[in-house]
Design a protein around this motif. Structure first.
Motif, short mmCIF file in Angstrom:
data_model
loop_
_atom_site.label_atom_id
_atom_site.label_comp_id
_atom_site.label_asym_id
_atom_site.label_seq_id
_atom_site.Cartn_x
_atom_site.Cartn_y
_atom_site.Cartn_z
N LEU A 102 112.70 6.44 30.22
CA LEU A 102 111.27 6.45 30.51
C LEU A 102 111.00 7.01 31.90
CD1 LEU A 102 108.35 5.81 29.89
CD2 LEU A 102 108.78 3.41 30.49
N VAL A 103 111.79 6.61 32.88
CA VAL A 103 111.61 7.15 34.23
C VAL A 103 111.90 8.65 34.25
CG1 VAL A 103 112.43 7.06 36.62
CG2 VAL A 103 112.09 4.94 35.34
N GLY A 104 112.89 9.09 33.47
CA GLY A 104 113.16 10.51 33.37
C GLY A 104 111.97 11.26 32.79
N HIS A 105 111.34 10.67 31.77
CA HIS A 105 110.15 11.27 31.18
C HIS A 105 109.01 11.32 32.19
CE1 HIS A 105 107.50 12.54 27.93
NE2 HIS A 105 106.64 11.60 28.31
N ILE A 106 108.84 10.27 32.95
CA ILE A 106 107.82 10.26 34.01
C ILE A 106 108.08 11.40 34.98
CG2 ILE A 106 107.02 8.97 36.04
CD1 ILE A 106 107.36 6.40 34.36
N GLY A 107 109.35 11.60 35.32
CA GLY A 107 109.70 12.67 36.24
C GLY A 107 109.34 14.05 35.73
N ARG A 108 109.26 14.21 34.42
CA ARG A 108 108.88 15.51 33.86
C ARG A 108 107.45 15.89 34.21
NH1 ARG A 108 111.09 18.46 30.25
NH2 ARG A 108 109.15 18.74 29.09
N VAL A 156 115.73 11.86 27.21
CA VAL A 156 117.09 11.37 27.51
C VAL A 156 117.75 12.28 28.54
CG1 VAL A 156 119.41 11.07 26.56
CG2 VAL A 156 117.43 10.19 25.32
N GLN A 157 117.62 13.59 28.35
CA GLN A 157 118.22 14.53 29.30
C GLN A 157 117.61 14.38 30.69
OE1 GLN A 157 120.89 16.47 28.87
NE2 GLN A 157 120.70 16.89 31.05
N ALA A 158 116.28 14.18 30.73
CA ALA A 158 115.61 13.99 32.02
C ALA A 158 116.09 12.71 32.69
CB ALA A 158 114.09 13.94 31.82
N GLY A 159 116.35 11.67 31.91
CA GLY A 159 116.86 10.43 32.47
C GLY A 159 118.25 10.62 33.05
N LEU A 160 119.11 11.34 32.34
CA LEU A 160 120.45 11.60 32.83
C LEU A 160 120.41 12.45 34.10
CD1 LEU A 160 122.28 12.34 29.46
CD2 LEU A 160 122.45 10.27 30.85
N ARG A 163 121.43 8.25 41.89
CA ARG A 163 120.38 7.70 42.77
C ARG A 163 119.02 8.10 42.19
NH1 ARG A 163 122.54 6.18 47.71
NH2 ARG A 163 120.49 6.37 48.72
N PRO A 164 118.65 7.47 41.05
CA PRO A 164 117.45 7.89 40.32
C PRO A 164 116.17 7.80 41.12
CG PRO A 164 118.30 5.81 39.46
CD PRO A 164 119.35 6.36 40.36
N LEU A 165 116.03 6.78 41.95
CA LEU A 165 114.80 6.65 42.73
C LEU A 165 114.68 7.77 43.75
CD1 LEU A 165 114.57 2.79 43.30
CD2 LEU A 165 113.24 4.21 41.72
N ASP A 166 115.78 8.12 44.39
CA ASP A 166 115.76 9.22 45.35
C ASP A 166 115.38 10.53 44.65
OD1 ASP A 166 116.43 7.55 47.41
OD2 ASP A 166 118.55 8.10 47.44
N THR A 167 115.93 10.73 43.46
CA THR A 167 115.61 11.94 42.70
C THR A 167 114.15 11.98 42.32
OG1 THR A 167 117.86 11.98 41.80
CG2 THR A 167 116.21 13.30 40.66
N LEU A 168 113.62 10.83 41.88
CA LEU A 168 112.21 10.77 41.48
C LEU A 168 111.30 11.05 42.68
CD1 LEU A 168 110.41 10.11 39.00
CD2 LEU A 168 110.25 7.78 39.88
N ARG A 169 111.62 10.49 43.83
CA ARG A 169 110.82 10.74 45.03
C ARG A 169 110.87 12.22 45.41
NH1 ARG A 169 114.00 6.25 47.01
NH2 ARG A 169 112.88 4.27 46.78
N GLU A 170 112.04 12.82 45.31
CA GLU A 170 112.18 14.23 45.65
C GLU A 170 111.34 15.11 44.72
OE1 GLU A 170 115.56 17.78 45.86
OE2 GLU A 170 116.13 15.73 45.33
N LEU A 171 111.36 14.79 43.43
CA LEU A 171 110.55 15.55 42.47
C LEU A 171 109.06 15.40 42.78
CD1 LEU A 171 112.44 14.75 39.14
CD2 LEU A 171 112.44 16.91 40.40
N ARG A 172 108.65 14.18 43.10
CA ARG A 172 107.24 13.97 43.46
C ARG A 172 106.86 14.83 44.66
NH1 ARG A 172 106.34 8.63 46.57
NH2 ARG A 172 107.74 9.88 47.87
N ILE A 226 102.15 2.36 33.25
CA ILE A 226 101.84 1.09 32.57
C ILE A 226 103.00 0.70 31.66
CG2 ILE A 226 100.33 -0.03 30.88
CD1 ILE A 226 98.03 1.65 31.98
N ASP A 227 103.53 1.68 30.91
CA ASP A 227 104.67 1.39 30.03
C ASP A 227 105.86 0.85 30.83
OD1 ASP A 227 103.31 2.36 27.78
OD2 ASP A 227 104.05 4.40 28.08
N LEU A 228 106.12 1.49 31.97
CA LEU A 228 107.25 1.08 32.79
C LEU A 228 107.02 -0.31 33.38
CD1 LEU A 228 109.97 1.69 34.10
CD2 LEU A 228 108.74 2.87 35.94
N ALA A 229 105.81 -0.55 33.86
CA ALA A 229 105.50 -1.86 34.44
C ALA A 229 105.69 -2.96 33.41
CB ALA A 229 104.07 -1.86 34.98
N ARG A 230 105.24 -2.72 32.19
CA ARG A 230 105.42 -3.71 31.14
C ARG A 230 106.89 -3.95 30.84
NH1 ARG A 230 100.69 -1.88 26.77
NH2 ARG A 230 98.93 -2.68 27.98
#
Length: 202
Positions: A42-48, A91-95, A100-109, A148-152
């Motif tokens: 889900l976080v990978g999908h958010i990153g997309r 799935v690929q985006a998640g992998l 360090r997924p949070l660092d990657t997500l911040r960098e993408l943002r 919202i999905d992630l928070a739940r």
């Protein structure tokens, strides 16, 4: 709204999504999140929502084929029927988030926000050529709804910032109107009926 206004809402939606992801406990990354997706997927999908802004911004379009945000969702609707491809991309985006997924997500943002400047250029999207200012509300939608999905999934507070919720609601109503669902939606919003249990605009 102007590109600058949409860009600012996109930035806040991205910040909110990251802030929810920052509440994921180390033992939750492989936990169930949405359907068959894990929290990481889900976080990978958010990153997309960040990577598509980055990628599409480098692809100029020769003509405008999609005139607004609502039309974008109508055009891609047939593509959303193949859940296998959607799941595979997620799935690929998640992998791709790596160790360090949070660092990657911040960098993408940060990279996505950085490509948004004063030029409201025509970009090539999966739905066709469209203005960047028309594409951004679709990413605000994805960031907000999946936050919202992630928070739940992780037991975090679900409240969206009001301007993000307003943007998503406006686009949702516009898509419903284009689909001919105005009366059904009106009855649901005024307590005179209910939407079908599986109703969704996307």
């Amino acid at each position: 709204m102007t590109l600058q206004a949409h860009a600012e809402t996109f930035r806040r939606a991205g910040d909110h999504a990251v802030s929810v992801a920052e509440q994921i406990r180390p033992d939750q990354w492989d936990s169930p999140a949405l359907g068959t997706w894990s929290v990481r997927t889900l976080v990978g999908h958010i990153g997309r929502s960040f990577t598509t802004v980055i990628d599409y911004s480098s692809r100029p379009a020769d003509q405008l084929e999609v005139t607004d945000s609502a039309q974008y969702y109508l055009v891609i609707a047939p593509m959303l029927t193949d859940s296998t491809q959607i799941d595979a991309r997620a799935v690929q985006a998640g992998l791709a988030l790596g160790e360090r997924p949070l660092d990657t997500l911040r960098e993408l943002r940060d990279r996505a926000v950085a490509v948004l400047n004063s030029e409201d250029r025509a970009i090539q999207t999966i739905a066709g050529g469209m203005r960047l200012s028309d594409y951004l509300p679709t990413r605000i939608f994805e960031l907000g709804v999946h936050s919202i999905d992630l928070a739940r999934a992780i037991g975090a507070p679900q409240a969206l910032p009001p301007d993000i919720a307003d943007s998503i609601l406006a686009l949702s109503v516009a898509v419903a109107q284009r689909r001919g669902d105005s009366q059904e939606l009106l009855c649901a919003l005024t307590g005179r009926g209910a939407l079908a249990p599986d109703y969704s605009i996307v």
